[in-house]
Design a protein around this motif. Structure first.
Motif, PDB file in Angstrom:
ATOM      1  N   CYS A  28       8.589 -42.227   4.601  1.00 26.83           N
ATOM      2  CA  CYS A  28       7.765 -41.057   4.279  1.00 26.83           C
ATOM      3  C   CYS A  28       6.299 -41.487   4.335  1.00 26.83           C
ATOM      4  CB  CYS A  28       8.126 -40.536   2.891  1.00 26.83           C
ATOM      5  SG  CYS A  28       7.115 -39.131   2.414  1.00 26.83           S
ATOM      6  N   TRP A  29       5.537 -40.838   5.179  1.00 31.01           N
ATOM      7  CA  TRP A  29       4.154 -41.247   5.457  1.00 31.01           C
ATOM      8  C   TRP A  29       3.201 -40.189   4.898  1.00 31.01           C
ATOM      9  CZ3 TRP A  29       2.109 -41.316  11.215  1.00 31.01           C
ATOM     10  CH2 TRP A  29       0.782 -41.792  11.230  1.00 31.01           C
ATOM     11  N   ILE A  30       2.359 -40.649   3.988  1.00 31.11           N
ATOM     12  CA  ILE A  30       1.458 -39.739   3.271  1.00 31.11           C
ATOM     13  C   ILE A  30       0.016 -40.091   3.587  1.00 31.11           C
ATOM     14  CG2 ILE A  30       0.588 -39.130   0.939  1.00 31.11           C
ATOM     15  CD1 ILE A  30       3.391 -38.143   1.233  1.00 31.11           C
ATOM     16  N   ASN A  31      -0.780 -39.082   3.877  1.00 34.25           N
ATOM     17  CA  ASN A  31      -2.232 -39.321   3.879  1.00 34.25           C
ATOM     18  C   ASN A  31      -2.777 -38.786   2.559  1.00 34.25           C
ATOM     19  OD1 ASN A  31      -4.705 -40.176   5.428  1.00 34.25           O
ATOM     20  ND2 ASN A  31      -5.269 -38.168   4.677  1.00 34.25           N
ATOM     21  N   LEU A  32      -3.220 -39.683   1.714  1.00 34.67           N
ATOM     22  CA  LEU A  32      -3.783 -39.274   0.422  1.00 34.67           C
ATOM     23  C   LEU A  32      -5.248 -38.897   0.628  1.00 34.67           C
ATOM     24  CD1 LEU A  32      -3.484 -39.017  -2.666  1.00 34.67           C
ATOM     25  CD2 LEU A  32      -4.165 -41.410  -2.836  1.00 34.67           C
ATOM     26  N   GLU A  33      -5.578 -37.671   0.288  1.00 36.11           N
ATOM     27  CA  GLU A  33      -6.922 -37.155   0.555  1.00 36.11           C
ATOM     28  C   GLU A  33      -7.839 -37.369  -0.640  1.00 36.11           C
ATOM     29  OE1 GLU A  33      -8.081 -35.852   3.312  1.00 36.11           O
ATOM     30  OE2 GLU A  33      -6.218 -35.718   4.465  1.00 36.11           O
ATOM     31  N   TYR A  34      -9.134 -37.147  -0.405  1.00 30.51           N
ATOM     32  CA  TYR A  34     -10.100 -37.167  -1.506  1.00 30.51           C
ATOM     33  C   TYR A  34      -9.900 -35.941  -2.392  1.00 30.51           C
ATOM     34  CZ  TYR A  34     -12.792 -40.973   0.616  1.00 30.51           C
ATOM     35  OH  TYR A  34     -13.191 -42.182   1.121  1.00 30.51           O
ATOM     36  N   LEU A  35     -10.309 -36.082  -3.621  1.00 32.67           N
ATOM     37  CA  LEU A  35     -10.198 -34.988  -4.594  1.00 32.67           C
ATOM     38  C   LEU A  35     -11.244 -33.905  -4.314  1.00 32.67           C
ATOM     39  CD1 LEU A  35      -9.200 -33.835  -7.351  1.00 32.67           C
ATOM     40  CD2 LEU A  35     -10.890 -35.327  -8.449  1.00 32.67           C
ATOM     41  N   THR A  36     -10.777 -32.670  -4.300  1.00 32.01           N
ATOM     42  CA  THR A  36     -11.725 -31.550  -4.264  1.00 32.01           C
ATOM     43  C   THR A  36     -11.126 -30.389  -5.051  1.00 32.01           C
ATOM     44  OG1 THR A  36     -12.914 -29.952  -2.903  1.00 32.01           O
ATOM     45  CG2 THR A  36     -10.825 -30.736  -2.016  1.00 32.01           C
TER      46      THR A  36
END
Ligand code: TRH
Length: 363
Positions: free
Chosen positions: A110-118
């Motif tokens: 399972c491949w996740i791109n963790l994004e910046y918080l907004t």
């Protein structure tokens, strides 16, 4: 059968400052401590992680610390295996050999791109979306931390926050105000110092090293500590991450920045002033307003207005004198509201929990 997904690999490229590695280190520790995951944290710059975690040895390619295996991510780092879950933090781009190894793995990780918080609402619509790789048989999922149940939530360690809450229940014997200062060099630090120096009661300003201390030194001149009226300006050495959390819990007001210290200030439940990471063409001001709208939740009280106006004055332009005066006058109400705000946020699933639950469905 429910997937075990025991092995997690988190990849972190340090862009600047401490936020990227700060978030990844916190997440890695929580996945290991609270979810029993075997976590490997790949970091390209161990020198940025070391101040947050002084136990690590920057000369080692591989080491274990606080339940996490830390790997120095270099161009030549050997890929011995891939995790069942892979977190690519902040679109840092996985190494090509690692991607190739992922295509050879069954079932696919399972491949996740963790994004910046907004706090912007579009993040809710994008949270969890799949992005098939253009040429490889792999799918990446976008994962957005956030302030609502429609996002992945915020980093919040159950055990650690409970312990911090117990620590601050201890009798509070200090006089005056303790304020922590962690900001970028674009903040109006000089104006703030002048206002604090006018205080009729004691203020201890705890100043973080780097940009905050440089801004203070520019305004007050060379020195180790400074006294201006009843204001004591007290620089501190960069603290290990848990100790920085403690400082936020103990101070009466926290000036924080970026992403991770901003979130911690909210869990501390104290009045805080956030400086958002500045972006080109003032794009960050849209994000700031999105947060302020969520935080104030339509309230039009003196306390809500004071908190919003000080954030605006600290981040762009505005009458800092008026905003600071109003903020101080409303401090008890702001503190009460921030406790409520923290407990509301804590009703959402935390980021580590959200990731664990999400990934199980993506095998
Ligand atoms: O360092 P930052 O400015 O990080 C920023 C933001 O994450 C921003 O969104 C990102 O784009 C940019 O980096 C690249 O601020 P932040 O996010 O608060 O991270 C600081 C980390 O440092 C946080 O984990 C707290 C930690 N810290 C300590 O551990 N000890 C300390 O003494 C201090 C001052 C901070």
């Amino acid at each position: 059968m429910v997937a075990m997904q025991l092995h997690w690999d988190i990849f972190c490229r340090v862009v600047d400052n401490y936020g990227d590695v700060g978030v990844c280190w916190r997440l890695a520790r929580q996945l290991a401590a609270e979810h029993g995951k075997r976590v490997r944290l790949w970091v390209d710059d161990l020198n940025s992680l070391q101040p947050l975690c002084p136990a690590i040895d920057v000369s080692l390619a591989r080491q274990a610390c606080l339940g996490v295996e830390i790997l120095h991510w270099t161009e030549t780092a050997a890929i011995d295996r891939v995790g069942e879950v892979i977190i690519e933090a902040f679109a840092c781009e996985l190494p090509a050999p690692y991607l190739a190894a992922m295509t050879q793995t069954a079932p696919r990780p399972c491949w996740i791109n963790l994004e910046y918080l907004t706090a912007e609402s579009w993040a809710e619509g994008c949270h969890g979306l799949a992005s098939p790789h253009p040429s490889l048989p792999l799918v990446k999922y976008f994962f957005f931390p956030g302030f609502s149940a429609a996002t992945g939530g915020l980093l919040r360690e159950k055990y650690w926050l409970a312990r911090l809450a117990e620590e601050v229940v201890l009798p509070d014997l200090h006089n005056g105000l303790d304020i922590s200062l962690f900001c970028y060099d674009t903040a109006p630090v000089g104006n703030l110092l002048d206002l604090l120096a006018e205080s009729s009661s004691e203020i201890r300003l705890h100043v973080a090293p780097g940009k905050p201390l440089a801004a203070v030194t520019t305004h007050l001149g060379p020195g180790v500590q400074w006294q201006r009226g009843k204001l004591s300006v007290l620089p501190f050495d960069f603290l290990p991450q848990d100790d920085y959390d403690r400082l936020l819990w103990r101070c009466d007001i926290n000036f924080v920045r970026g992403e991770d210290s901003f979130v911690r200030a909210q869990w501390a439940g104290k009045p805080f002033v956030w400086q958002i990471y500045p972006q080109e063409e003032a794009a960050h001001l849209v994000k700031l307003e999105a947060f302020l709208a969520r935080y104030s939740g339509g309230r039009n009280t003196p306390a809500a207005n004071a908190a919003v106006n000080l954030a605006r004055a600290w981040n762009s332009e505005g009458d800092l004198r008026q905003a600071w005066g109003d903020f101080l006058a409303a401090r008890p109400e702001i503190a009460t509201y921030n406790q409520l705000w923290a407990s509301r946020l804590a009703e959402n699933r935390n980021l580590a929990e959200s990731l664990v639950k999400f990934c199980v469905t993506k095998v």
